[in-house]
Motif scaffolding. Structure first.
Motif, PDB file in Angstrom:
ATOM      1  N   PRO A  74       0.799  -1.228   0.000  1.00 26.24           N
ATOM      2  CA  PRO A  74       0.000   0.000   0.000  1.00 26.24           C
ATOM      3  C   PRO A  74       0.830   1.276   0.000  1.00 26.24           C
ATOM      4  O   PRO A  74       0.326   2.346  -0.361  1.00 26.24           O
ATOM      5  N   THR A  75       2.093   1.237   0.425  1.00 26.79           N
ATOM      6  CA  THR A  75       2.900   2.447   0.563  1.00 26.79           C
ATOM      7  C   THR A  75       3.976   2.484  -0.509  1.00 26.79           C
ATOM      8  O   THR A  75       4.391   1.452  -1.053  1.00 26.79           O
ATOM      9  N   ALA A  76       4.450   3.702  -0.792  1.00 33.06           N
ATOM     10  CA  ALA A  76       5.502   3.869  -1.794  1.00 33.06           C
ATOM     11  C   ALA A  76       6.841   3.338  -1.306  1.00 33.06           C
ATOM     12  O   ALA A  76       7.675   2.912  -2.111  1.00 33.06           O
ATOM     13  N   ALA A  77       7.089   3.369   0.022  1.00 34.16           N
ATOM     14  CA  ALA A  77       8.352   2.860   0.554  1.00 34.16           C
ATOM     15  C   ALA A  77       8.471   1.354   0.313  1.00 34.16           C
ATOM     16  O   ALA A  77       9.535   0.853  -0.072  1.00 34.16           O
ATOM     17  N   GLN A  78       7.387   0.615   0.529  1.00 33.48           N
ATOM     18  CA  GLN A  78       7.420  -0.821   0.271  1.00 33.48           C
ATOM     19  C   GLN A  78       7.670  -1.109  -1.208  1.00 33.48           C
ATOM     20  O   GLN A  78       8.430  -2.015  -1.566  1.00 33.48           O
ATOM     21  N   ARG A  79       7.055  -0.338  -2.062  1.00 32.03           N
ATOM     22  CA  ARG A  79       7.226  -0.571  -3.495  1.00 32.03           C
ATOM     23  C   ARG A  79       8.646  -0.230  -3.942  1.00 32.03           C
ATOM     24  O   ARG A  79       9.207  -0.905  -4.819  1.00 32.03           O
ATOM     25  N   SER A  80       9.255   0.813  -3.375  1.00 30.65           N
ATOM     26  CA  SER A  80      10.638   1.156  -3.739  1.00 30.65           C
ATOM     27  C   SER A  80      11.614   0.067  -3.312  1.00 30.65           C
ATOM     28  O   SER A  80      12.545  -0.281  -4.062  1.00 30.65           O
ATOM     29  N   LEU A  81      11.418  -0.515  -2.101  1.00 28.27           N
ATOM     30  CA  LEU A  81      12.268  -1.625  -1.674  1.00 28.27           C
ATOM     31  C   LEU A  81      12.085  -2.839  -2.591  1.00 28.27           C
ATOM     32  O   LEU A  81      13.058  -3.540  -2.918  1.00 28.27           O
ATOM     33  N   ALA A  82      10.862  -3.078  -3.021  1.00 28.56           N
ATOM     34  CA  ALA A  82      10.615  -4.202  -3.921  1.00 28.56           C
ATOM     35  C   ALA A  82      11.262  -3.977  -5.287  1.00 28.56           C
ATOM     36  O   ALA A  82      11.774  -4.923  -5.907  1.00 28.56           O
ATOM     37  N   VAL A  83      11.271  -2.733  -5.759  1.00 27.41           N
ATOM     38  CA  VAL A  83      11.917  -2.440  -7.041  1.00 27.41           C
ATOM     39  C   VAL A  83      13.421  -2.669  -6.953  1.00 27.41           C
ATOM     40  O   VAL A  83      14.040  -3.222  -7.863  1.00 27.41           O
ATOM     41  N   GLU A  84      14.038  -2.250  -5.827  1.00 27.71           N
ATOM     42  CA  GLU A  84      15.471  -2.489  -5.648  1.00 27.71           C
ATOM     43  C   GLU A  84      15.772  -3.984  -5.599  1.00 27.71           C
ATOM     44  O   GLU A  84      16.756  -4.460  -6.187  1.00 27.71           O
ATOM     45  N   ALA A  85      14.939  -4.743  -4.888  1.00 29.94           N
ATOM     46  CA  ALA A  85      15.147  -6.185  -4.834  1.00 29.94           C
ATOM     47  C   ALA A  85      14.951  -6.827  -6.207  1.00 29.94           C
ATOM     48  O   ALA A  85      15.660  -7.772  -6.573  1.00 29.94           O
ATOM     49  N   ASP A  86      14.018  -6.302  -6.984  1.00 33.51           N
ATOM     50  CA  ASP A  86      13.782  -6.860  -8.311  1.00 33.51           C
ATOM     51  C   ASP A  86      14.960  -6.570  -9.244  1.00 33.51           C
ATOM     52  O   ASP A  86      15.289  -7.391 -10.101  1.00 33.51           O
ATOM     53  N   ARG A  87      15.578  -5.413  -9.109  1.00 35.73           N
ATOM     54  CA  ARG A  87      16.724  -5.097  -9.962  1.00 35.73           C
ATOM     55  C   ARG A  87      17.911  -6.028  -9.681  1.00 35.73           C
ATOM     56  O   ARG A  87      18.685  -6.333 -10.590  1.00 35.73           O
ATOM     57  N   ASP A  88      18.057  -6.459  -8.415  1.00 29.22           N
ATOM     58  CA  ASP A  88      19.182  -7.321  -8.048  1.00 29.22           C
ATOM     59  C   ASP A  88      18.892  -8.792  -8.254  1.00 29.22           C
ATOM     60  O   ASP A  88      19.801  -9.622  -8.105  1.00 29.22           O
ATOM     61  N   SER A  89      17.656  -9.150  -8.569  1.00 24.65           N
ATOM     62  CA  SER A  89      17.308 -10.571  -8.661  1.00 24.65           C
ATOM     63  C   SER A  89      17.751 -11.141 -10.006  1.00 24.65           C
ATOM     64  O   SER A  89      17.718 -10.462 -11.036  1.00 24.65           O
ATOM     65  N   ARG A  90      18.169 -12.378  -9.979  1.00 22.32           N
ATOM     66  CA  ARG A  90      18.603 -13.036 -11.210  1.00 22.32           C
ATOM     67  C   ARG A  90      17.413 -13.437 -12.079  1.00 22.32           C
ATOM     68  O   ARG A  90      17.537 -13.559 -13.292  1.00 22.32           O
ATOM     69  N   ARG A  91      16.278 -13.667 -11.462  1.00 23.97           N
ATOM     70  CA  ARG A  91      15.092 -14.016 -12.243  1.00 23.97           C
ATOM     71  C   ARG A  91      14.704 -12.861 -13.169  1.00 23.97           C
ATOM     72  O   ARG A  91      14.423 -13.071 -14.356  1.00 23.97           O
ATOM     73  N   SER A  92      14.717 -11.658 -12.632  1.00 27.24           N
ATOM     74  CA  SER A  92      14.366 -10.501 -13.460  1.00 27.24           C
ATOM     75  C   SER A  92      15.410 -10.266 -14.533  1.00 27.24           C
ATOM     76  O   SER A  92      15.089  -9.894 -15.668  1.00 27.24           O
ATOM     77  N   ALA A  93      16.698 -10.466 -14.181  1.00 30.64           N
ATOM     78  CA  ALA A  93      17.743 -10.299 -15.192  1.00 30.64           C
ATOM     79  C   ALA A  93      17.580 -11.302 -16.319  1.00 30.64           C
ATOM     80  O   ALA A  93      17.726 -10.959 -17.503  1.00 30.64           O
ATOM     81  N   ALA A  94      17.254 -12.551 -15.983  1.00 31.47           N
ATOM     82  CA  ALA A  94      17.040 -13.562 -17.025  1.00 31.47           C
ATOM     83  C   ALA A  94      15.827 -13.213 -17.886  1.00 31.47           C
ATOM     84  O   ALA A  94      15.843 -13.393 -19.111  1.00 31.47           O
ATOM     85  N   ALA A  95      14.759 -12.704 -17.254  1.00 26.25           N
ATOM     86  CA  ALA A  95      13.569 -12.306 -18.022  1.00 26.25           C
ATOM     87  C   ALA A  95      13.886 -11.150 -18.960  1.00 26.25           C
ATOM     88  O   ALA A  95      13.439 -11.120 -20.106  1.00 26.25           O
ATOM     89  N   ARG A  96      14.692 -10.183 -18.474  1.00 29.26           N
ATOM     90  CA  ARG A  96      15.060  -9.064 -19.343  1.00 29.26           C
ATOM     91  C   ARG A  96      15.900  -9.537 -20.516  1.00 29.26           C
ATOM     92  O   ARG A  96      15.745  -9.082 -21.645  1.00 29.26           O
ATOM     93  N   HIS A  97      16.827 -10.454 -20.266  1.00 26.37           N
ATOM     94  CA  HIS A  97      17.651 -10.965 -21.358  1.00 26.37           C
ATOM     95  C   HIS A  97      16.811 -11.740 -22.373  1.00 26.37           C
ATOM     96  O   HIS A  97      17.057 -11.651 -23.582  1.00 26.37           O
ATOM     97  N   ARG A  98      15.825 -12.489 -21.887  1.00 28.03           N
ATOM     98  CA  ARG A  98      14.943 -13.183 -22.824  1.00 28.03           C
ATOM     99  C   ARG A  98      14.164 -12.191 -23.664  1.00 28.03           C
ATOM    100  O   ARG A  98      13.957 -12.401 -24.861  1.00 28.03           O
ATOM    101  N   CYS A  99      13.730 -11.105 -23.052  1.00 30.23           N
ATOM    102  CA  CYS A  99      13.002 -10.063 -23.794  1.00 30.23           C
ATOM    103  C   CYS A  99      13.896  -9.428 -24.847  1.00 30.23           C
ATOM    104  O   CYS A  99      13.500  -9.225 -25.992  1.00 30.23           O
ATOM    105  N   TYR A 100      15.162  -9.106 -24.481  1.00 32.38           N
ATOM    106  CA  TYR A 100      16.071  -8.494 -25.446  1.00 32.38           C
ATOM    107  C   TYR A 100      16.397  -9.463 -26.591  1.00 32.38           C
ATOM    108  O   TYR A 100      16.480  -9.060 -27.752  1.00 32.38           O
ATOM    109  N   ASP A 101      16.595 -10.744 -26.244  1.00 28.72           N
ATOM    110  CA  ASP A 101      16.876 -11.714 -27.294  1.00 28.72           C
ATOM    111  C   ASP A 101      15.694 -11.863 -28.237  1.00 28.72           C
ATOM    112  O   ASP A 101      15.857 -11.993 -29.449  1.00 28.72           O
TER     113      ASP A 101
END
Length: 456
Positions: free
Chosen positions: A318-345
């Motif tokens: 519900p809060t912007a602080a929680q969402r900002s922490l989740a965005v930082e965690a998503d940037r560092d996650s390997r799952r998101s990196a693999a998904a981005r690479h699949r999108c670029y490929d």
């Protein structure tokens, strides 16, 4: 006393250039407005076409045909090819969009314009303008006694009746006057030149500086008076988006960022993401929420899958602080990196589609087999490749094992696994339970019958 019988008055002849008696002008609609189906003929030049425009204006054959339509026709006569955009006509004639569309429709319905190609808007491509052919209606030829040769829109004029010569000459003068007319421009006033000697010098004709400027110590030459600065127009600022605009902006970004949303309709995605958009979520925050769970290899209904994934998202974060922490965690996650690479490929791949590649591979295999058989029959060496069997896909690591490695090596995943994951799952479970209870109470309330005492 004998009463005289009144003599019948002779009928006045119809003026030259008018429609024959009993013949009403028809409004051209639908498919008859295209050049391939029109009964009009193509105008040889702009002057002949403007004659027909003036004739339609004087005959009052259309309720919206007026002097403004004549202005629109004058601009169309200058274009070659005649492909005017609505925005161009609005800027050129200082008219509104609806007004320009009304007068273009009046020209088409009176048989003065015919479609060659109809423009429009397509997703992902710039808007195109319609292309017209300047045509002269058949009623104009019949009213003025013009004789034509040929058939279809390409017929040409070969003669004119004696009764219509004076009328066609008057229309020619009006057409020439209209085509020569230039748009009004404000006149520039310049300083008049003086001829001969004058008793006043140039210094006497210049205005004196103000006493306020002299009191401040500014030296101003009487011959070089500074010109006033032109007023500066305030810069236009972009209007802030309303709720609907923010929804569409978020939907467009999601269609671009999420791989399995490629090809989905932006209005549909905007409607499904209205709850998170109204709560102030950004596209990166929505992507971080979607990356909490793995996406399947193929999604048949992207909009329905998005609606399922976004259910209860605003209650968990519900809060912007929680969402900002989740965005930082998503940037560092390997799952998101693999998904981005699949999108670029996927975006950078320029090879053939899978079905076409498979068909090409089968055809190549059959051809090489026939080639090997022919080489063996002739006793020659086989120069074909050893094997054309495609290599199998690499075996992915186990999901739990990959997650354990990611948690051990990535700080963001460590923070998510030990701090955020349990709280997010419990909050999501509570939100779904609360929503299910609310729906159950609503169904129970609807099932209770209403008595007459309650209405009274």
């Amino acid at each position: 006393m004998n009463q005289e019988t009144p003599r019948p008055r002779p009928a006045h002849p119809a003026p030259a250039g008018a429609l024959p008696p009993g013949r009403a002008h028809r409004t051209i609609c639908g498919a008859a407005q295209w050049l391939s189906a029109t009964t009009s003929r193509i105008a040889g030049d702009a002057h002949s076409w403007m004659q027909a425009v003036h004739w339609v204006l004087e005959a009052a054959l259309h309720p919206r045909f007026c002097a403004t339509t004549l202005r629109v026709a004058r601009v169309l006569a200058e274009l070659n090819p005649c492909r005017p955009g609505v925005a161009y006509l609005m800027r050129r004639l200082q008219l509104g969009e609806r007004m320009v569309q009304y007068h273009l429709a009046a020209l088409r319905e009176t048989g003065l314009l015919a479609y060659i190609a109809k423009g429009g808007r397509q997703r992902g491509r710039p808007a195109t303008a319609s292309e017209f052919a300047r045509v002269i209606p058949r009623e104009f030829d019949e009213a003025l006694g013009l004789r034509t040769k040929g058939c279809g829109p390409g017929r040409r004029v070969v003669g004119i009746a004696e009764a219509g010569r004076r009328r066609i000459a008057a229309l020619a003068r009006k057409a020439s006057s209209t085509l020569r007319r230039t748009p009004h421009r404000p006149r520039r006033h310049c300083t008049p030149m003086r001829v001969g000697n004058s008793g006043l010098s140039s210094a006497d004709r210049n205005p004196s500086p103000s006493e306020a400027r002299l009191a401040r110590g500014h030296h101003i030459s009487p011959r070089t008076t500074p010109a006033p600065k032109p007023p500066t127009k305030p810069k236009r600022t972009a209007k802030p988006l309303n709720a609907v605009g923010r929804r569409f902006k978020l939907a467009a970004e999601l269609v671009r960022l999420v791989p399995w949303l490629h090809g989905a309709a932006v209005p549909r995605v905007a409607w499904l993401a209205r709850e998170v958009s109204d709560a102030g979520w950004t596209a990166q925050e929505v992507v971080a929420w979607l990356n909490l769970l793995d996406a399947p290899a193929s999604v048949q209904r992207p909009a329905a899958f998005l609606a399922h994934r976004l259910r209860g998202a605003t209650a968990v974060w519900p809060t912007a602080a929680q969402r900002s922490l989740a965005v930082e965690a998503d940037r560092d996650s390997r799952r998101s990196a693999a998904a981005r690479h699949r999108c670029y490929d996927h975006q950078g791949a320029e090879g053939p589609p899978p079905r076409l590649a498979k068909a090409l591979h089968e055809g190549l295999r059959t051809g090489l087999a026939a080639y090997s058989a022919r080489q063996a029959a002739l006793g020659l060496d086989d120069l074909s490749p050893v094997s054309l069997e495609p290599a199998g896909p690499p075996t992915p690591p186990h999901t739990a094992e990959a997650r354990h490695v990611a948690v051990a090596t990535t700080p963001g995943w460590d923070h998510y696994a030990h701090t955020l994951r349990d709280g997010l799952r419990s909050a999501l479970r509570a939100a779904r339970t609360q929503r299910a209870g609310t729906q159950h109470r609503r169904r129970a309330r609807r099932a209770v019958p209403v008595t007459a005492d309650q209405w009274s």
